[in-house]
Design an enzyme around this catalytic site. Structure first.
Site, PDB file in Angstrom:
ATOM      1  N   GLU A 142      13.408  -2.955 -29.426  1.00  0.00           N
ATOM      2  CA  GLU A 142      12.588  -3.180 -30.625  1.00  0.00           C
ATOM      3  C   GLU A 142      12.798  -2.070 -31.648  1.00  0.00           C
ATOM      4  O   GLU A 142      12.893  -2.327 -32.847  1.00  0.00           O
ATOM      5  CB  GLU A 142      11.100  -3.256 -30.243  1.00  0.00           C
ATOM      6  N   CYS A 185       6.585  -2.356 -25.131  1.00  0.00           N
ATOM      7  CA  CYS A 185       5.885  -1.250 -24.473  1.00  0.00           C
ATOM      8  C   CYS A 185       5.013  -0.535 -25.521  1.00  0.00           C
ATOM      9  O   CYS A 185       5.098  -0.828 -26.712  1.00  0.00           O
ATOM     10  CB  CYS A 185       6.891  -0.279 -23.857  1.00  0.00           C
TER      11      CYS A 185
END
Lengths: 154, 154
Positions: free
Chosen positions: A53, A81
């Protein structure tokens, strides 16, 4: 309903494992077009922040010449996360889509859930202790920031 | 007791504001020596992930040639935001020291506290909605990962 961008992120994550990387990938989509992709590059680049990401967000910002992802969606092969979640809130895309969950990541040996749990633990009791150093100067950077007349806010 | 590295991080944060950056700085220290520093570069580099801690962690890993900060301490002018907290847990330094708090950052207009609060909100109700796309292939990247015989774990 199957989602083509999610399917692409899953395929990219599989390919990244075959190249020796971690099992994660992400895409940034604007107006139906993929403007950036990212695969996990932690071990390849010796960068613990090189999650899929973050790689995709940084690349999309480079493409757009902006530090915001206004009008963009993020597609992730797995639930972000806490680091990636924070990055998403700072980058401010419109929506995030994800396939696998933090529990799936945990079953494969990744600590996402442990880190989510640590956030609720008091600073000094965390597995990495975080110690608040009281310093009379600690407010100076914010004082300077607030008094700047032409600052670039973010 | 005053801490020299914390004082240095505060001075660096003040100087970063004077250079047009955000009011944050961080240092990575190993064996009593500063091996990397970072200042907030979000607006200067169009990178929403370029928080002081991430910049310092990435630089320290580059210096060490490793994706882990074993034996290192991190000194931050302000309590890490959720993104930086996550990065810290992935980089695994020994300890983190910080001066200002997330509340101080909030009073200066930064959203650290809002992001911490969003973590506890159900995915679909977050200010940036996070949508779980159920896909029968979602477990494939982890399956490939687990079955790799010589993978670089992190």
């Amino acid at each position: 309903m199957p989602n083509a961008f999610i399917q692409q992120s899953i395929e990219m994550a599989v390919e990244n494992v075959h190249r020796g990387g971690g099992p994660f990938a992400a895409l940034v989509v604007k107006d139906g077009i993929v403007i950036a992709t990212g695969c996990n590059q932690v071990t390849r680049t010796n960068d613990p922040t090189a999650h899929a990401e973050l790689v995709a967000i940084r690349e999309a910002c480079r493409v757009l010449g902006d530090f915001q992802l206004k009008g963009c969606d993020l597609y992730c092969s797995c639930e972000p996360c806490p680091m990636c979640l924070g990055a998403i809130f700072w980058a401010r895309p419109e929506r995030v889509f994800f396939a696998a969950t933090r529990a799936d990541a945990g079953a494969a040996g990744f600590e996402d859930t442990l880190i989510y749990e640590q956030i609720a633990v008091p600073h000094s009791e965390r597995s990495i202790p975080m110690i608040h150093v009281v310093d009379p100067q600690s407010g100076r950077p914010f004082g300077e920031w607030v008094s700047q007349p032409h600052k670039a806010e973010y």
